[in-house]
Design an enzyme around this catalytic site. Structure first.
Site, PDB file in Angstrom:
ATOM      1  N   LYS A  34       0.825  -1.210   0.000  1.00  0.00           N
ATOM      2  CA  LYS A  34       0.000   0.000   0.000  1.00  0.00           C
ATOM      3  C   LYS A  34       0.856   1.255   0.000  1.00  0.00           C
ATOM      4  O   LYS A  34       0.656   2.163  -0.814  1.00  0.00           O
ATOM      5  CB  LYS A  34      -0.915   0.016   1.225  1.00  0.00           C
ATOM      6  CG  LYS A  34      -1.801   1.262   1.296  1.00  0.00           C
ATOM      7  CD  LYS A  34      -2.350   1.537   2.679  1.00  0.00           C
ATOM      8  CE  LYS A  34      -1.335   2.262   3.529  1.00  0.00           C
ATOM      9  NZ  LYS A  34      -1.955   3.017   4.643  1.00  0.00           N
ATOM     10  N   ASN A  35       1.811   1.328   0.917  1.00  0.00           N
ATOM     11  CA  ASN A  35       2.603   2.546   1.059  1.00  0.00           C
ATOM     12  C   ASN A  35       3.443   2.830  -0.176  1.00  0.00           C
ATOM     13  O   ASN A  35       3.687   3.991  -0.517  1.00  0.00           O
ATOM     14  CB  ASN A  35       3.493   2.456   2.302  1.00  0.00           C
ATOM     15  CG  ASN A  35       2.683   2.504   3.588  1.00  0.00           C
ATOM     16  OD1 ASN A  35       1.592   3.056   3.620  1.00  0.00           O
ATOM     17  ND2 ASN A  35       3.208   1.908   4.645  1.00  0.00           N
ATOM     18  N   ARG A 104      -2.723  10.951   4.428  1.00  0.00           N
ATOM     19  CA  ARG A 104      -1.454  11.666   4.564  1.00  0.00           C
ATOM     20  C   ARG A 104      -0.637  11.615   3.276  1.00  0.00           C
ATOM     21  O   ARG A 104       0.065  12.571   2.938  1.00  0.00           O
ATOM     22  CB  ARG A 104      -0.653  11.079   5.726  1.00  0.00           C
ATOM     23  CG  ARG A 104       0.629  11.841   5.994  1.00  0.00           C
ATOM     24  CD  ARG A 104       1.293  11.400   7.273  1.00  0.00           C
ATOM     25  NE  ARG A 104       2.553  12.098   7.464  1.00  0.00           N
ATOM     26  CZ  ARG A 104       2.654  13.339   7.931  1.00  0.00           C
ATOM     27  NH1 ARG A 104       1.571  14.008   8.245  1.00  0.00           N
ATOM     28  NH2 ARG A 104       3.840  13.909   8.085  1.00  0.00           N
ATOM     29  N   CYS A 128      -4.077   8.153   9.826  1.00  0.00           N
ATOM     30  CA  CYS A 128      -4.321   7.550  11.136  1.00  0.00           C
ATOM     31  C   CYS A 128      -3.954   8.512  12.260  1.00  0.00           C
ATOM     32  O   CYS A 128      -2.967   9.242  12.181  1.00  0.00           O
ATOM     33  CB  CYS A 128      -3.497   6.264  11.291  1.00  0.00           C
ATOM     34  SG  CYS A 128      -4.234   4.830  10.505  1.00  0.00           S
ATOM     35  N   ASP A 320       4.871  -0.179  12.227  1.00  0.00           N
ATOM     36  CA  ASP A 320       3.578  -0.671  11.752  1.00  0.00           C
ATOM     37  C   ASP A 320       3.265  -2.086  12.228  1.00  0.00           C
ATOM     38  O   ASP A 320       2.124  -2.544  12.116  1.00  0.00           O
ATOM     39  CB  ASP A 320       3.517  -0.633  10.217  1.00  0.00           C
ATOM     40  CG  ASP A 320       3.265   0.772   9.690  1.00  0.00           C
ATOM     41  OD1 ASP A 320       2.922   1.653  10.485  1.00  0.00           O
ATOM     42  OD2 ASP A 320       3.412   0.983   8.465  1.00  0.00           O
ATOM     43  N   VAL A 342       8.877   5.570  17.339  1.00  0.00           N
ATOM     44  CA  VAL A 342       8.629   6.304  16.094  1.00  0.00           C
ATOM     45  C   VAL A 342       7.479   7.291  16.255  1.00  0.00           C
ATOM     46  O   VAL A 342       7.585   8.455  15.879  1.00  0.00           O
ATOM     47  CB  VAL A 342       8.359   5.326  14.936  1.00  0.00           C
ATOM     48  CG1 VAL A 342       8.055   6.085  13.652  1.00  0.00           C
ATOM     49  CG2 VAL A 342       9.563   4.396  14.741  1.00  0.00           C
TER      50      VAL A 342
END
EC number: 2.5.1.7
Length: 458
Positions: A34-35, A104, A128, A320, A342
Site C-alpha cells: 500500500k505505502n 497523509r 491515522c 507498523d 517512532v
C-alpha cells in the site's frame, strides 16, 4: 385509551464477527504494498506519458488517491490490480480538503505539481491518528530546492519562481529519516536543475521501489536504500510499466497471525530481506521460519515466549508491526517489553487487548506485558489501521466469539482480509448494520434514539 408498547431497537454498526480459537492452514497471499503504491501513483504526475502500475491493492486509501489524481486532471483506468494513469492534462494545483484530510500520502503530490505546473496548494494531510507527523521536513526540503513555501490557515502553498520554472538541485540533510519527506524530495528533485543529495534519508523498501520506477522513467537516482541518495536532474520523464513490491507489513501481519494461532502457514509472495527484523524476533520468540520456494516463507510456531522489541526506522523493527506483535506477546509464555520510538500515540490497542484478558501495563510509550494462557472473545474496536490488525489477530486466537468494529481503518490497509483468513480456515465474516436485542452486544450497540446525538457530537 389503549396503551401502545414501544420497542426499542438497537443497531450494530458494520463489523466483523470472529469465531476464535481455530488453527489456520494453507497459504496466506500477500498483496502489493500500500505505502509503495501511493507514492508511485503520485509519481505518475511527473510525466505526460501513460504509466502502468501493477500489483496495486484494492484499498480505500488507493481509492482516495485515485480521486485526488482525477481532481488534478489525470485520467485513470483500472483493471483488476493494475492502474493506468495518464497525467498529460493535469491542470489543477489545489487539492480539496475533503480528500486530503483522510490521507497523509496526498502530500506526495506537492513535488510533482511543483515540477509540472510550478505551483501547489495542499491542505495539511490527515491519516491515522497515531500522533504528530509534521510536514516540516518536507517543507524544508522543498525550500532547499528553491521553492517558495508558506503555510496559511493550514494550507501549504508552494511555488517555483525561477525563470525557467525549475527547482534547483541542493544538498539536503534530514534531521530524521522520514519516509514521506524522503519521497517528497526524491520526486521533486528528479526534474530539478542540477544535482541533489539527500543525507540521512529513509531506507525503507518503499523508497527503493519508488527510485526503481523513477529510474525506469528516465530519472537518475542513485543510492536508494543507503545512507545517502543522489539525484541528477533530467529534463523530462517518460511513461513506464512497474510492478509494486509485496507488502512487507501485510506479510509480517500474516506471519504473526500464524504465530498467535500456533498454526504452520505459508506466506507469500515476500521479499525476505524486507522482513529481517520481524523474522529475527519471531525466531527468537519460538518460531521456525524457512524459505519455501522462491517467493514464500514457511512458519512453524513451536513454543512462544516473551521477547522485547523497540521500534525504529528500517532496517529496524517496523512501527507498523508493533501493535500486531503486542497481540502475540500477550499470549506468550513469560514477560516482554515493547517500546515505541517512532510515534508517540501508537498504543490505542492496549485497552482493547486488556478487555480480552491480556495483562498489559502502559507507561508512556512503553508497554510491559505479562503473557496469559488465552485471550477471551469480546466486543472490541480498532482506533487506527495497525491497532485494528492487532485486535483482529487477538480475536483469531481468543477463546469464544468476538465482534470487531472499526472496518473503516482496516479497509485502508488490508486487501480482502476476511476473505484471505477464511481461505486459511478462520471463521470470520463481515456484517453490516443489523437490528438486535442481544445484551451481549451492549458495548457496541447504538440506540436509534441516540444516533442523531452521536452524529452531531462527531
Amino acid at each position: 385509551m389503549s396503551s401502545v408498547a414501544t420497542i426499542k431497537r438497537n443497531i450494530i454498526p458494520p463489523h466483523l464477527e470472529v469465531k476464535g480459537g481455530r488453527p489456520l492452514s494453507g497459504i496466506l497471499k500477500v498483496s502489493g504494498a500500500k505505502n509503495s503504491s501511493l507514492a508511485l501513483m503520485a509519481a505518475a504526475l511527473l510525466t505526460k506519458e501513460k504509466l502502468l502500475i501493477q500489483n496495486v491493492p484494492e484499498l480505500t486509501d488507493i481509492e482516495v488517491m485515485s480521486e485526488i489524481l482525477r481532481n488534478l486532471g489525470a485520467k485513470l483506468t483500472k483493471t483488476n490490480n493494475s492502474i493506468e494513469i495518464n497525467s498529460e492534462s493535469i491542470h489543477n494545483v489545489e487539492l480539496p480538503y475533503e480528500l486530503v484530510h483522510s490521507l497523509r500520502a496526498s502530500f506526495f503530490c506537492v513535488g510533482p505539481l511543483l515540477t509540472r505546473l510550478g505551483e501547489a496548494k495542499i491542505p495539511l494531510p490527515g491519516g491515522c491518528n497515531i500522533g504528530a507527523r509534521p510536514v516540516d521536513e518536507h517543507i524544508n526540503g522543498l525550500k532547499a530546492l528553491g521553492a517558495e513555501v508558506e503555510v496559511i490557515n493550514d494550507v501549504v502553498k508552494a511555488k517555483v519562481s525561477t525563470k525557467d520554472k525549475r527547482l534547483l538541485g541542493a544538498n539536503i540533510t534530514l534531521k530524521y529519516p522520514s519516509v514521506g519527506a524522503t519521497e517528497t524530495i526524491l520526486m521533486a528533485s528528479c526534474l530539478a536543475s542540477g544535482k541533489t543529495t539527500i543525507s540521512n534519508p529513509a531506507r525503507e523498501p518503499e523508497i527503493q521501489d519508488l527510485a526503481k520506477m523513477l529510474n525506469s522513467m528516465g530519472a537518475k537516482v542513485f543510492g536508494a536504500g543507503t545512507k545517502r541518495i543522489t539525484i541528477l536532474g533530467v529534463e523530462s520523464l517518460s511513461g513506464t510499466s512497474h510492478c509494486v513490491i509485496p507488502d512487507r507489513i501485510e506479510a509480517g501481519t500474516f506471519l504473526i497471525a500464524a504465530a498467535i494461532t500456533r498454526s504452520p502457514l505459508i506466506i507469500g509472495p515476500v521479499i525476505p530481506n524486507h522482513l529481517s527484523a520481524v523474522i529475527s524476533k519471531l525466531k527468537e520468540c519460538g518460531c521456525s521460519i524457512s524459505q519455501h520456494g522462491n517467493h514464500h516463507l514457511k512458519i512453524i510456531p513451536i513454543e512462544i515466549s516473551g521477547v522485547d522489541i523497540t521500534t525504529s526506522p528500517f532496517p529496524g523493527f517496523p512501527t507498523d508491526l508493533q501493535a500486531p506483535f503486542m497481540s502475540l506477546m500477550a499470549t506468550a509464555k513469560g514477560s516482554s517489553k515493547i517500546k515505541e520510538r517512532v510515534f508517540e500515540n501508537r498504543m490505542q490497542h492496549v485497552l482493547e487487548l486488556n478487555k480480552m484478558g491480556a495483562c498489559i501495563y502502559l507507561e508512556n510509550n512503553t508497554a510491559y506485558i505479562k503473557g496469559v494462557k488465552e485471550l477471551v472473545g469480546s466486543n472490541v474496536e480498532g482506533g487506527d489501521l495497525r491497532s485494528s490488525a492487532a485486535i483482529i489477530l487477538a480475536c483469531l486466537s481468543a477463546k469464544g466469539n468476538s465482534i470487531f468494529t472499526g472496518l473503516e481503518h482496516l479497509d485502508r490497509g488490508y486487501e480482502k482480509l476476511e476473505e484471505k483468513l477464511t481461505n486459511a480456515g478462520s471463521i470470520i465474516s463481515r456484517k453490516f448494520d443489523q437490528i438486535t436485542s442481544h445484551s451481549s452486544f451492549s458495548n457496541k450497540i447504538i440506540s436509534e434514539d441516540n444516533i442523531d446525538t452521536q452524529k452531531n457530537a462527531a
